[in-house]
Scaffold this active site. Structure first.
Site, short mmCIF file in Angstrom:
data_model
loop_
_atom_site.label_atom_id
_atom_site.label_comp_id
_atom_site.label_asym_id
_atom_site.label_seq_id
_atom_site.Cartn_x
_atom_site.Cartn_y
_atom_site.Cartn_z
N GLU A 193 0.89 -1.30 0.08
CA GLU A 193 -0.02 0.01 -0.25
C GLU A 193 0.97 1.30 -0.03
O GLU A 193 0.24 2.41 0.02
CB GLU A 193 -1.02 -0.01 1.22
CG GLU A 193 -2.03 -1.02 1.19
CD GLU A 193 -1.83 -2.19 0.71
OE1 GLU A 193 -2.19 -2.87 -0.17
OE2 GLU A 193 -1.11 -3.24 1.57
N ASN A 277 -0.80 -7.65 -3.95
CA ASN A 277 -1.42 -6.74 -4.99
C ASN A 277 -0.33 -5.95 -5.58
O ASN A 277 0.54 -5.36 -4.94
CB ASN A 277 -2.64 -5.81 -4.12
CG ASN A 277 -1.86 -4.72 -3.14
OD1 ASN A 277 -1.42 -5.49 -2.24
ND2 ASN A 277 -1.67 -3.59 -3.43
N ASP A 319 -7.79 -5.56 -5.13
CA ASP A 319 -6.85 -5.79 -4.00
C ASP A 319 -6.92 -7.29 -3.49
O ASP A 319 -6.98 -7.56 -2.09
CB ASP A 319 -7.12 -4.99 -2.70
CG ASP A 319 -5.97 -5.11 -1.68
OD1 ASP A 319 -4.63 -5.36 -2.04
OD2 ASP A 319 -6.33 -5.32 -0.49
#
Length: 601
Positions: A193, A277, A319
């Site tokens: 992230e 991801n 995701d």
């Protein structure tokens, strides 16, 4: 049962005869079911114990026999190790390691508390968790939140060596458990992230010196992919496979982080794990398949070179990290005995592959609510072979930026997250903790700044329409891809499972219950409410002739981030706060180890 023990002993003896196959000490420790010597229980990630003192007939008589407060709040993932008369475990940040004397009511033999900069806390996605320590060569190996990998003397707790595996200033952190394989410690990296480029790294167990590192994307020299020898679905991947499905230099901040569990086949000398991801969560900003995020990897343990790879969710739009555990079994499919790898992906499909070749054998939904794809194309003559067939209605790229795509199942936390399944060779079934959650997903444009969030999407989460349960605990037949039985749970099952030779399967719930069910039928046989929600993994061991079951409780993790971090905005925690708001009515923060045994034993 005798056959299983005999097979285990024969296999271990064969490995011991050839020291090149695996760390001899760990093979010996795994052979003895009294221990729990690896974070995963064994190299195959079965989380199965041959101990059978506790059975489906007497588990109702289980009682807590001792407890230990960890002194730390936030989410307690992972599980203890037991080696001989000593139990070892680690806590969430600041990652305290305890060694407890099983001969003396859990007396603290030593305690190691690393000094870490608290600025790493806001860089950690989805709580300040860690998934445990590893053991090898007389050392306890800890992966700290700040990416420091440290080896501690198992007898004294004194540091032997330490090395930095990443840089929190760039968003790199550590949440995963290391795995000791042969004479190396192998560990991944967190931070998808934050635009971190994922990798797995092997360090020498004696010195901490880096042996090899393989990235998830980038040129072949970085990924350790051989264009001609490395295969995907049976075909060579070709040159520059880690860059040619990315636009420009996007692969440099491409995600694909590696914070899940690591498996190992000593006979093949292959290490298996998954990559997460792609960055950012906004699929419009990164056209292409974004290889090799969202993939199952098979690497040579000595060199890190990739034998085969399979990408489950090309050009991820939801995701659906591919980091969940790889479970290694030997079973018959189509009348043929095969070395299998089973993986329950975040995307809601349960995959079974031949772990020697990477051939895809089974790909079926393990939650009926999954709707983002109709199926995985299993036609080998098709151009889309091995790919999910996406439903345009639930494609976040199809809607585009600043458009809220609604009713996608599963939610971003997947039909299952990192909480590991268990496998019993007695029933040939996998026991899977699952999420039963859907989401709305709105991508938006985001720019990259090192060390800053690089998400680019707003989410909300909720149960499937018309249903109230947010979790199921299921038994799965990986040979055919079918649910055998399923138990509903009010919240997601965020605990790792344990299967035993007593035909009992254990798991924990977010409300804080340790539960035991019958391995064949799923009938609930026992439950006990621990002081806080359970996101840890159940383990078992034997000491002085008694079988014990142990679990860390302490609510948190992605599902419990609202409680763990005191968040109230429904969209906070990447959408989890609103979805799990009711959890605060059932449990509160607090880290505790609870150990159980049979009453009267």
């Amino acid at each position: 049962m005798r056959k299983i023990l005999l097979m285990s002993c024969v296999a271990a003896s064969a490995l011991m005869a050839n020291g090149a196959f695996a760390n001899e000490e760990l093979i010996t420790l795994q052979k003895n079911a009294k221990n729990w010597a690896l974070p995963t229980g064994d190299y195959s990630n079965h989380r199965f114990s041959e101990l059978n003192q506790i059975t489906n007939k007497n588990v109702k008589d289980l009682v807590p026999v001792w407890t230990f407060s960890t002194g730390v709040l936030r989410g307690h993932e992972g599980n203890p190790l037991v080696i001989g008369d000593v139990m070892y475990f680690s806590t969430p940040f600041p990652n305290i390691v305890y060694a407890l004397d099983l001969n003396n009511d859990g007396k603290i033999l030593w305690k190691y508390e690393p000094k870490q900069d608290p600025s790493v806390i806001p860089v950690m996605c989805c709580d300040t968790v860690t998934r445990g320590v590893a053991y090898g060569d007389g050392k306890i190996i800890l992966g700290q939140a700040d990416t420091t990998l440290v080896a501690l003397d198992a007898k004294t707790g004194q540091p032997v060596w330490s090395v930095k595996n990443g840089d929190p200033a760039k968003g790199e952190t550590n949440t995963s458990a290391p795995q000791v394989i042969k004479d190396n410690v192998i560990i991944g990296i967190s931070g998808g992230e934050f635009g971190v480029r994922g990798s797995v790294t092997a360090y020498d167990l004696k010195t901490g010196k880096k042996v090899w590192r393989g990235y998830s994307m980038g040129p072949d020299s970085d990924t350790l992919i051989d264009p001609e020898k490395t295969t995907a679905l049976g075909k060579p991947v070709g040159a520059n496979s880690g860059t040619n499905t990315w636009e420009g230099d996007q692969w440099k901040i491409g995600g694909g982080t590696t914070w899940g569990w690591i498996s190992y086949d000593p006979e093949l000398n292959l290490v298996y794990y998954g990559s997460g991801n792609p960055s950012t969560w906004n699929p419009v900003q990164r056209p292409g398949d974004n290889r090799w995020s969202m993939s199952v990897w098979a690497r040579d343990a000595d060199s890190g070179k990739v034998k085969w790879i399979y990408q489950m969710t090309p050009h991820d739009e939801w995701d659906y990290d591919g980091i969940n555990e790889m479970v290694l079994t030997e079973q018959k499919i189509g009348g043929k005995e095969r070395k299998l790898l089973t993986h329950f992906d975040r995307n809601g499909f349960g995959y079974t592959l031949d772990r020697v070749t990477g051939e895809l054998l089974v790909a079926e939904k393990y939650d009926p609510a999954v709707n983002w794809a109709t199926k995985v194309d299993m036609d080998k003559s098709s151009k889309s072979y091995g790919r999910p067939l996406v439903v345009p209605q639930f494609s976040t790229a199809h809607g585009g930026e600043d458009v809220n795509t609604k009713g996608i199942c599963p939610a971003a936390l997947g039909s299952k997250d990192e909480q590991p399944s268990a496998y019993s060779p007695l029933t040939e079934l996998h026991y899977v903790p699952t999420n039963h959650v859907c989401m709305d997903y709105e991508p938006f444009r985001v720019s990259y700044t090192a060390g800053q969030p690089y998400v680019g999407a707003t989410l909300s989460m909720y149960p499937p329409k018309g249903e109230s349960n947010m979790g199921n605990f299921i038994a799965w037949d990986a040979k055919v891809g079918k649910i055998v039985w399923s138990n509903k749970e009010q919240f997601s099952v965020w605990s790792g499972a344990l299967a035993t030779a007593g035909n009992v399967v254990f798991y924990g719930t977010l409300e804080g219950y340790l539960k035991a069910v019958d391995a064949k039928t799923g009938e609930e046989l026992y439950k006990f409410k621990t002081p806080s929600g359970i996101i840890g993994n159940v383990m078992t061991y034997e000491h002085k002739g008694k079988q014990f079951v142990a679990i860390l409780s302490g609510v948190g993790g992605w599902a419990g981030i609202g409680l763990a971090a005191g968040l109230t905005d429904p969209n906070a925690g990447l959408g989890a706060v609103g979805g799990y708001a009711a959890l605060s009515n059932y449990t509160a923060l607090g880290g505790q180890l609870t150990v159980f045994a049979l009453h009267g034993k």
